[in-house]
Design a protein around this motif. Structure first.
Motif, PDB file in Angstrom:
ATOM      1  N   ASP A  23     -15.977  11.767 -12.151  1.00 33.73           N
ATOM      2  CA  ASP A  23     -16.339  13.266 -12.263  1.00 33.73           C
ATOM      3  C   ASP A  23     -15.159  13.465 -13.505  1.00 33.73           C
ATOM      4  N   ALA A  24     -14.131  12.810 -13.656  1.00 36.42           N
ATOM      5  CA  ALA A  24     -13.364  13.495 -14.656  1.00 36.42           C
ATOM      6  C   ALA A  24     -14.020  13.184 -16.115  1.00 36.42           C
ATOM      7  N   VAL A  25     -14.388  11.964 -16.399  1.00 34.21           N
ATOM      8  CA  VAL A  25     -14.917  11.232 -17.756  1.00 34.21           C
ATOM      9  C   VAL A  25     -15.804  12.029 -17.772  1.00 34.21           C
ATOM     10  N   ALA A  26     -17.455  12.802 -16.915  1.00 34.56           N
ATOM     11  CA  ALA A  26     -17.978  13.263 -17.211  1.00 34.56           C
ATOM     12  C   ALA A  26     -17.558  14.545 -17.475  1.00 34.56           C
ATOM     13  N   ALA A  27     -16.696  15.801 -16.797  1.00 28.28           N
ATOM     14  CA  ALA A  27     -15.937  16.564 -17.194  1.00 28.28           C
ATOM     15  C   ALA A  27     -15.607  17.037 -18.399  1.00 28.28           C
ATOM     16  N   LEU A  28     -14.433  16.131 -18.798  1.00 29.75           N
ATOM     17  CA  LEU A  28     -13.919  16.138 -20.176  1.00 29.75           C
ATOM     18  C   LEU A  28     -14.438  15.026 -20.935  1.00 29.75           C
ATOM     19  N   SER A  29     -15.874  14.744 -20.877  1.00 31.09           N
ATOM     20  CA  SER A  29     -16.500  14.612 -22.221  1.00 31.09           C
ATOM     21  C   SER A  29     -17.531  15.769 -22.867  1.00 31.09           C
ATOM     22  N   HIS A  30     -17.133  17.231 -21.711  1.00 27.14           N
ATOM     23  CA  HIS A  30     -18.030  18.153 -22.483  1.00 27.14           C
ATOM     24  C   HIS A  30     -17.501  18.742 -23.452  1.00 27.14           C
ATOM     25  N   PRO A  31     -18.576  19.343 -24.650  1.00 23.39           N
ATOM     26  CA  PRO A  31     -17.788  20.262 -26.031  1.00 23.39           C
ATOM     27  C   PRO A  31     -16.166  21.250 -25.790  1.00 23.39           C
ATOM     28  N   ASP A  32     -15.480  21.269 -26.011  1.00 27.13           N
ATOM     29  CA  ASP A  32     -15.051  22.374 -26.360  1.00 27.13           C
ATOM     30  C   ASP A  32     -15.932  23.645 -26.984  1.00 27.13           C
ATOM     31  N   ASP A  33     -14.983  24.814 -27.346  1.00 27.42           N
ATOM     32  CA  ASP A  33     -15.418  26.010 -28.058  1.00 27.42           C
ATOM     33  C   ASP A  33     -16.140  25.850 -29.519  1.00 27.42           C
ATOM     34  N   LEU A  34     -15.444  24.385 -29.860  1.00 23.43           N
ATOM     35  CA  LEU A  34     -15.508  24.244 -31.392  1.00 23.43           C
ATOM     36  C   LEU A  34     -16.541  23.126 -31.734  1.00 23.43           C
ATOM     37  N   GLY A  35     -17.109  22.316 -30.161  1.00 24.17           N
ATOM     38  CA  GLY A  35     -18.287  21.384 -30.196  1.00 24.17           C
ATOM     39  C   GLY A  35     -16.985  20.124 -30.020  1.00 24.17           C
ATOM     40  N   SER A  36     -15.951  19.832 -30.126  1.00 23.47           N
ATOM     41  CA  SER A  36     -15.497  18.743 -29.581  1.00 23.47           C
ATOM     42  C   SER A  36     -14.808  18.290 -28.016  1.00 23.47           C
ATOM     43  N   PRO A  37     -15.247  17.171 -27.377  1.00 22.24           N
ATOM     44  CA  PRO A  37     -14.679  16.782 -26.341  1.00 22.24           C
ATOM     45  C   PRO A  37     -13.060  17.107 -25.580  1.00 22.24           C
ATOM     46  N   VAL A  38     -13.962  17.725 -24.719  1.00 16.06           N
ATOM     47  CA  VAL A  38     -12.005  18.429 -24.390  1.00 16.06           C
ATOM     48  C   VAL A  38     -11.489  16.719 -24.087  1.00 16.06           C
ATOM     49  N   LEU A  39     -11.688  15.528 -23.568  1.00 15.18           N
ATOM     50  CA  LEU A  39     -11.112  14.759 -24.446  1.00 15.18           C
ATOM     51  C   LEU A  39      -9.867  14.222 -25.405  1.00 15.18           C
ATOM     52  N   ASN A  40     -11.097  14.988 -26.452  1.00 17.71           N
ATOM     53  CA  ASN A  40     -10.046  14.558 -27.559  1.00 17.71           C
ATOM     54  C   ASN A  40      -9.166  15.970 -27.735  1.00 17.71           C
ATOM     55  N   MET A  41      -9.100  16.513 -26.957  1.00 14.45           N
ATOM     56  CA  MET A  41      -7.830  17.706 -27.152  1.00 14.45           C
ATOM     57  C   MET A  41      -6.810  17.441 -25.912  1.00 14.45           C
ATOM     58  N   LEU A  42      -7.382  16.392 -25.491  1.00 12.19           N
ATOM     59  CA  LEU A  42      -5.871  16.110 -24.213  1.00 12.19           C
ATOM     60  C   LEU A  42      -5.158  15.039 -25.113  1.00 12.19           C
ATOM     61  N   GLY A  43      -5.259  14.467 -25.977  1.00  8.56           N
ATOM     62  CA  GLY A  43      -5.576  12.575 -26.840  1.00  8.56           C
ATOM     63  C   GLY A  43      -4.728  13.275 -27.608  1.00  8.56           C
ATOM     64  N   SER A  44      -4.737  14.686 -28.385  1.00  2.00           N
ATOM     65  CA  SER A  44      -4.163  15.215 -30.045  1.00  2.00           C
ATOM     66  C   SER A  44      -2.697  15.583 -29.764  1.00  2.00           C
ATOM     67  N   THR A  45      -1.980  15.119 -30.257  1.00  3.60           N
ATOM     68  CA  THR A  45      -0.332  15.396 -30.185  1.00  3.60           C
ATOM     69  C   THR A  45      -0.732  16.496 -30.790  1.00  3.60           C
ATOM     70  N   ARG A  46      -1.215  17.853 -31.327  1.00  2.00           N
ATOM     71  CA  ARG A  46      -1.434  18.157 -31.932  1.00  2.00           C
ATOM     72  C   ARG A  46      -0.921  20.145 -30.949  1.00  2.00           C
ATOM     73  N   HIS A  47      -1.595  19.705 -29.343  1.00  5.78           N
ATOM     74  CA  HIS A  47      -1.106  20.248 -28.747  1.00  5.78           C
ATOM     75  C   HIS A  47       0.357  19.949 -28.227  1.00  5.78           C
ATOM     76  N   PRO A  48       0.831  21.264 -27.040  1.00  7.66           N
ATOM     77  CA  PRO A  48       1.868  20.731 -27.050  1.00  7.66           C
ATOM     78  C   PRO A  48       1.390  19.873 -25.711  1.00  7.66           C
ATOM     79  N   MET A  49       1.912  18.698 -25.149  1.00 11.06           N
ATOM     80  CA  MET A  49       1.597  17.721 -23.537  1.00 11.06           C
ATOM     81  C   MET A  49       2.073  18.770 -22.606  1.00 11.06           C
ATOM     82  N   GLU A  50       2.163  19.553 -22.434  1.00 10.76           N
ATOM     83  CA  GLU A  50       2.837  20.193 -21.195  1.00 10.76           C
ATOM     84  C   GLU A  50       1.159  21.163 -20.967  1.00 10.76           C
ATOM     85  N   GLN A  51       0.645  21.902 -22.149  1.00 11.34           N
ATOM     86  CA  GLN A  51      -0.517  22.161 -22.128  1.00 11.34           C
ATOM     87  C   GLN A  51      -1.528  21.393 -21.701  1.00 11.34           C
TER      88      GLN A  51
END
Length: 132
Positions: A23-51
């Motif tokens: 279920d998590a994979v399915a939900a986190l694979s959906h694109p964010d507002d910029l069209g990138s999967p949310v999972l990509n944002m979770l792995g990006s060090t550009r955003h603070p870890m706590e966020q």
């Protein structure tokens, strides 16, 4: 995957963890507002870890995920491994199926199956494998 499997004290909990991961994979694979999967944002060090962890927890809470699965995802984020969540979910399913003595089958048909035909095939497979 093995670490999470070790946290499942019962077969029911083991299968719930499996469903939570998929279920998590399915939900986190959906694109964010910029069209990138949310999972990509979770792995990006550009955003603070706590966020990133807060976002993952919110999604998992909404899905009703078990506490151990939420903590497991936190560890994946902490260790920079969240991008592998889909592969981890597949590996976990393989481990749970093995422990349960389960074999998954996919049936491909040249034509659309009529009403009841899929159930008939399922029953035949269950009978043939001794599951009924």
């Amino acid at each position: 995957a093995k670490a999470l499997l070790g946290c499942a004290s019962t077969p029911t909990l083991r299968d719930r963890f499996d469903q939570n991961l998929h279920d998590a994979v399915a939900a986190l694979s959906h694109p964010d507002d910029l069209g990138s999967p949310v999972l990509n944002m979770l792995g990006s060090t550009r955003h603070p870890m706590e966020q990133r962890k807060k976002l993952a927890r919110a999604v998992l809470e909404r899905l009703g995920a078990e506490t151990a699965v939420k903590q497991f995802v936190d560890v994946l984020i902490d260790n920079g491994r969240i991008s592998g969540l889909e592969a981890i979910a597949r590996a976990y399913r393989g481990l749970t199926d093995s422990q349960a003595g389960r074999v998954r089958a996919t049936i491909t048909s040249a034509r659309a199956l009529g009403p009841g035909e899929a159930d008939k095939i399922k029953r035949a497979l269950e009978t043939g494998t001794g599951l009924s």
